[in-house]
Write an enzyme that holds these catalytic residues in place. Structure first.
Site, mmCIF file in Angstrom:
data_model
loop_
_atom_site.group_PDB
_atom_site.id
_atom_site.type_symbol
_atom_site.label_atom_id
_atom_site.label_comp_id
_atom_site.label_asym_id
_atom_site.label_seq_id
_atom_site.Cartn_x
_atom_site.Cartn_y
_atom_site.Cartn_z
ATOM 1 N N GLY A 16 5.887 5.513 5.096
ATOM 2 C CA GLY A 16 4.808 5.091 4.200
ATOM 3 C C GLY A 16 4.954 5.832 2.880
ATOM 4 N N PHE A 17 3.841 5.988 2.173
ATOM 5 C CA PHE A 17 3.917 6.611 0.842
ATOM 6 C C PHE A 17 4.435 8.045 0.927
ATOM 7 C CE2 PHE A 17 0.931 3.180 -0.092
ATOM 8 C CZ PHE A 17 1.470 2.710 -1.278
ATOM 9 N N GLY A 18 3.950 8.811 1.910
ATOM 10 C CA GLY A 18 4.351 10.212 2.011
ATOM 11 C C GLY A 18 5.787 10.369 2.476
ATOM 12 N N VAL A 82 7.594 6.371 17.338
ATOM 13 C CA VAL A 82 7.505 7.760 17.785
ATOM 14 C C VAL A 82 6.515 7.828 18.938
ATOM 15 C CG1 VAL A 82 6.834 10.098 17.122
ATOM 16 C CG2 VAL A 82 8.035 8.624 15.475
ATOM 17 N N GLU A 173 -13.220 -4.808 -2.237
ATOM 18 C CA GLU A 173 -12.164 -5.710 -2.699
ATOM 19 C C GLU A 173 -12.084 -6.965 -1.835
ATOM 20 O OE1 GLU A 173 -9.386 -2.495 -5.000
ATOM 21 O OE2 GLU A 173 -8.822 -2.939 -2.958
ATOM 22 N N ASP A 302 -2.002 10.845 5.183
ATOM 23 C CA ASP A 302 -3.235 10.552 5.924
ATOM 24 C C ASP A 302 -3.295 11.240 7.280
ATOM 25 O OD1 ASP A 302 -3.951 8.952 3.858
ATOM 26 O OD2 ASP A 302 -3.990 7.072 4.980
HETATM 27 C C1 LIG Z 1 -6.254 -1.733 3.079
HETATM 28 C C2 LIG Z 1 -5.941 -0.424 2.401
HETATM 29 C C3 LIG Z 1 -6.122 -0.307 1.036
HETATM 30 C C4 LIG Z 1 -5.837 0.886 0.390
HETATM 31 N N1 LIG Z 1 -6.005 0.971 -0.952
HETATM 32 C C5 LIG Z 1 -5.624 2.085 -1.596
HETATM 33 C C6 LIG Z 1 -5.694 2.155 -3.017
HETATM 34 O O1 LIG Z 1 -6.119 1.194 -3.685
HETATM 35 N N2 LIG Z 1 -5.246 3.287 -3.628
HETATM 36 C C7 LIG Z 1 -4.767 4.341 -2.902
HETATM 37 O O2 LIG Z 1 -4.328 5.332 -3.493
HETATM 38 N N3 LIG Z 1 -4.717 4.327 -1.570
HETATM 39 C C8 LIG Z 1 -5.140 3.219 -0.893
HETATM 40 N N4 LIG Z 1 -5.081 3.178 0.463
HETATM 41 C C9 LIG Z 1 -4.709 4.388 1.208
HETATM 42 C C10 LIG Z 1 -3.221 4.596 1.201
HETATM 43 O O3 LIG Z 1 -2.541 3.407 1.513
HETATM 44 C C11 LIG Z 1 -2.901 5.690 2.194
HETATM 45 O O4 LIG Z 1 -3.586 6.862 1.831
HETATM 46 C C12 LIG Z 1 -1.420 5.984 2.215
HETATM 47 O O5 LIG Z 1 -0.715 4.854 2.670
HETATM 48 C C13 LIG Z 1 -1.111 7.183 3.096
HETATM 49 O O6 LIG Z 1 0.249 7.389 3.121
HETATM 50 P P1 LIG Z 1 0.957 7.980 4.422
HETATM 51 O O7 LIG Z 1 2.388 8.155 4.072
HETATM 52 O O8 LIG Z 1 0.198 9.129 4.931
HETATM 53 O O9 LIG Z 1 0.787 6.843 5.523
HETATM 54 P P2 LIG Z 1 1.205 5.322 5.492
HETATM 55 O O10 LIG Z 1 1.527 4.881 4.109
HETATM 56 O O11 LIG Z 1 0.159 4.600 6.238
HETATM 57 O O12 LIG Z 1 2.566 5.302 6.315
HETATM 58 C C14 LIG Z 1 2.627 5.611 7.667
HETATM 59 C C15 LIG Z 1 3.911 5.030 8.213
HETATM 60 O O13 LIG Z 1 4.099 5.525 9.521
HETATM 61 C C16 LIG Z 1 4.505 4.494 10.361
HETATM 62 N N5 LIG Z 1 4.085 4.839 11.712
HETATM 63 C C17 LIG Z 1 2.838 5.019 12.172
HETATM 64 N N6 LIG Z 1 2.854 5.372 13.469
HETATM 65 C C18 LIG Z 1 4.144 5.405 13.834
HETATM 66 C C19 LIG Z 1 4.831 5.709 15.039
HETATM 67 N N7 LIG Z 1 4.177 6.054 16.167
HETATM 68 N N8 LIG Z 1 6.174 5.632 15.043
HETATM 69 C C20 LIG Z 1 6.867 5.299 13.936
HETATM 70 N N9 LIG Z 1 6.273 5.004 12.771
HETATM 71 C C21 LIG Z 1 4.946 5.065 12.718
HETATM 72 C C22 LIG Z 1 3.829 3.259 9.817
HETATM 73 O O14 LIG Z 1 4.529 2.092 10.199
HETATM 74 C C23 LIG Z 1 3.871 3.510 8.318
HETATM 75 O O15 LIG Z 1 5.018 2.966 7.722
HETATM 76 C C24 LIG Z 1 -5.371 1.987 1.144
HETATM 77 C C25 LIG Z 1 -5.185 1.872 2.513
HETATM 78 C C26 LIG Z 1 -5.465 0.672 3.145
HETATM 79 C C27 LIG Z 1 -5.257 0.546 4.629
#
Ligand SMILES: Cc1cc2nc3c(=O)[nH]c(=O)nc-3n(C[C@H](O)[C@H](O)[C@H](O)COP(=O)(O)OP(=O)(O)OC[C@H]3O[C@@H](n4cnc5c(N)ncnc54)[C@H](O)[C@@H]3O)c2cc1C
Length: 419
Positions: A16-18, A82, A173, A302
């Site tokens: 994801g983003f991180g 995972v 939204e 997150d």
């Molecule tokens: C509908 C929606 C709208 C949003 N709008 C905004 C916005 O307008 N602006 C903003 O800044 N933020 C927004 N957010 C929040 C933002 O998207 C999250 O804060 C961000 O994606 C967090 O990044 P991350 O890398 O922690 O997790 P994520 O980007 O969620 O990435 C997690 C990744 O881990 C993978 N994963 C999960 N579990 C497993 C597993 N067991 N095994 C292997 N892979 C796995 C997933 O497939 C995913 O690719 C929104 C979120 C949602 C759901």
């Protein structure tokens, strides 16, 4: 994998983003990076609601992970889920392979929470993945199709009632976009129903919409939605979701389509490593984003509970996850190169944005605030900028311009009628 190599093995769970930002920031480091994700694509979640409301197609907001990192030769991508971590043996377990690591970055994000009522999920899908967005799109478009055919007035009204639970940015939204679809996009498309008579209800348990924004912008959002025909219900809590609709403490709304945008819970990463977590399941990390007692494991985005310099929780938003991903790559690089570690992680809040329909938004950047069309222009520019790839930027910009001029939404295709 690569067990004979002397290069550090960095395993990143989640693209994801991180996770993606950490991967990119490790490009020039002498390390082997394995990026694991259960999906083969990275999804731009801020625009998921546009897929759910038929403004954009899935491929406009998601990209194959392999394609994104194809030029980065030290990265190996694995599509697998995972399932756990053996912290003693330093090995990540997936449903496909076991991945030994020197450094592990847990970036598996969060999902929606039904506050202990997981059985509500089938009646009120949340919005997190592309599959959720296409399911919501299917449900609301089918509701209009069925409403066109039924004879019973009460059932027709139930089919034309759409409830969004949760008044944060996603709920606002979604509600705005649904109202526009009903009021404008579909208004000439049916012969027996008038889509403009649809009810769009946005339910928020708290006293105002968009709690992360200043009161003035929350009020603006509520007024704008009401002017678009959305019923904004503040201070009301959903107590039951079922196949017929939702119950509140003080009433009932029959609705064929209910969308859940109310709560968030972290991935089970804390359970995988037996770490301390907060109420939302986020791992409580050290100031350098390592897990207490496990300097080789980092949690970001997150799935991590992080506080800023003032002791406030860092919000679960994309820029925070990206900043954390970039930071942990610096920590790993410093360790790999025998250099002193960077100081503690410092979060920089860039701002808050939310759209209301296809031409209005609320924006807060420090002391600077924007509303209406100007806010929307700013929101659009930011989102187009952060999309990956020229094609996607172009397609999305063109779609928004088209929708702005015509109210039309191109991605309204759903599967065939049940046999
Ligand atoms: C509908 C929606 C709208 C949003 N709008 C905004 C916005 O307008 N602006 C903003 O800044 N933020 C927004 N957010 C929040 C933002 O998207 C999250 O804060 C961000 O994606 C967090 O990044 P991350 O890398 O922690 O997790 P994520 O980007 O969620 O990435 C997690 C990744 O881990 C993978 N994963 C999960 N579990 C497993 C597993 N067991 N095994 C292997 N892979 C796995 C997933 O497939 C995913 O690719 C929104 C979120 C949602 C759901």
């Amino acid at each position: 994998m690569n067990s004979n190599s002397r290069r550090p093995q960095v395993v990143i769970a989640g693209a994801g983003f991180g996770g993606l930002e950490a991967t990119k920031s490790l490009a020039k480091i002498e390390a082997d990076v394995t990026l694991v994700d259960a999906q083969n694509h990275h999804c731009f979640q801020p625009l998921l609601y546009q897929v759910a409301t038929a403004a954009l197609s899935p491929a406009d907001i998601a990209w194959p992970i392999r394609a994104i990192v194809r030029e980065q030769k030290n990265v190996h991508v694995i599509m697998a889920r995972v399932t756990g971590v053996d912290v003693q043996a330093r090995c990540l377990h997936t449903n496909e392979v076991q991945l030994p690591y020197d450094y592990l970055i847990l970036a598996t994000g969060a999902t929606h929470s039904y506050f202990g009522h997981d059985d509500w999920a089938r009646f009120a899908p949340g919005l997190k993945r592309i599959a959720d967005a296409t399911e919501i799109r299917r449900r609301f478009l089918i509701a209009f199709e069925r409403a066109e055919l039924v004879e019973n007035d009460a059932e027709r009204q139930r089919l034309l009632t759409f409830v969004v639970v949760g008044g944060g940015a996603t709920g606002v939204e979604m509600a705005g976009a649904l109202a526009e679809v009903a009021q404008r996009t579909l208004r000439h498309d049916f012969r027996h129903i008038d889509p403009r008579r649809s009810r769009i209800v946005l339910i928020e348990a708290g006293p105002r919409l968009l709690p992360a924004f200043p009161q003035k912008l929350s009020d603006y959002a509520a007024r704008s939605l009401q002017m678009m025909g959305v019923e904004v219900e503040l201070g009301r809590m959903v107590t039951v979701c079922d196949a017929q609709g939702v119950s509140l403490q003080d009433g009932r709304i029959d609705a064929a389509t209910v969308i859940w945008a109310a709560g968030v819970v972290a991935s089970p990463a804390a359970a995988w490593i037996g770490a301390e977590h907060d109420r939302a399941g986020r791992i409580k990390v050290n100031p350098d984003l390592t897990v207490p007692g496990r300097p080789e494991i980092f949690a970001i985005g997150d799935t991590a509970s992080v506080t800023d310099r003032e002791g406030r929780p860092v919000p679960g938003i994309a820029p925070a996850a990206k900043q954390m991903g970039h930071y942990v790559a610096k920590v790993i690089a410093a360790r790999a190169e025998g250099k002193p570690p960077p100081g503690p992680f410092v979060y920089r809040h860039l701002g808050d944005l939310a759209t209301i329909g296809r031409k209005s938004a609320v924006v807060k950047l420090g002391v600077f605030q924007l509303t209406g069309f100007l806010g929307w222009l700013f929101w659009s520019a930011i989102h187009i900028y952060f999309l990956i790839g020229i094609r996607n930027r172009f397609v999305v910009a063109l779609n928004w311009l088209w929708s702005y001029m015509t109210f039309q939404r191109g991605a309204r295709l759903i599967g065939e009628a049940p046999r």
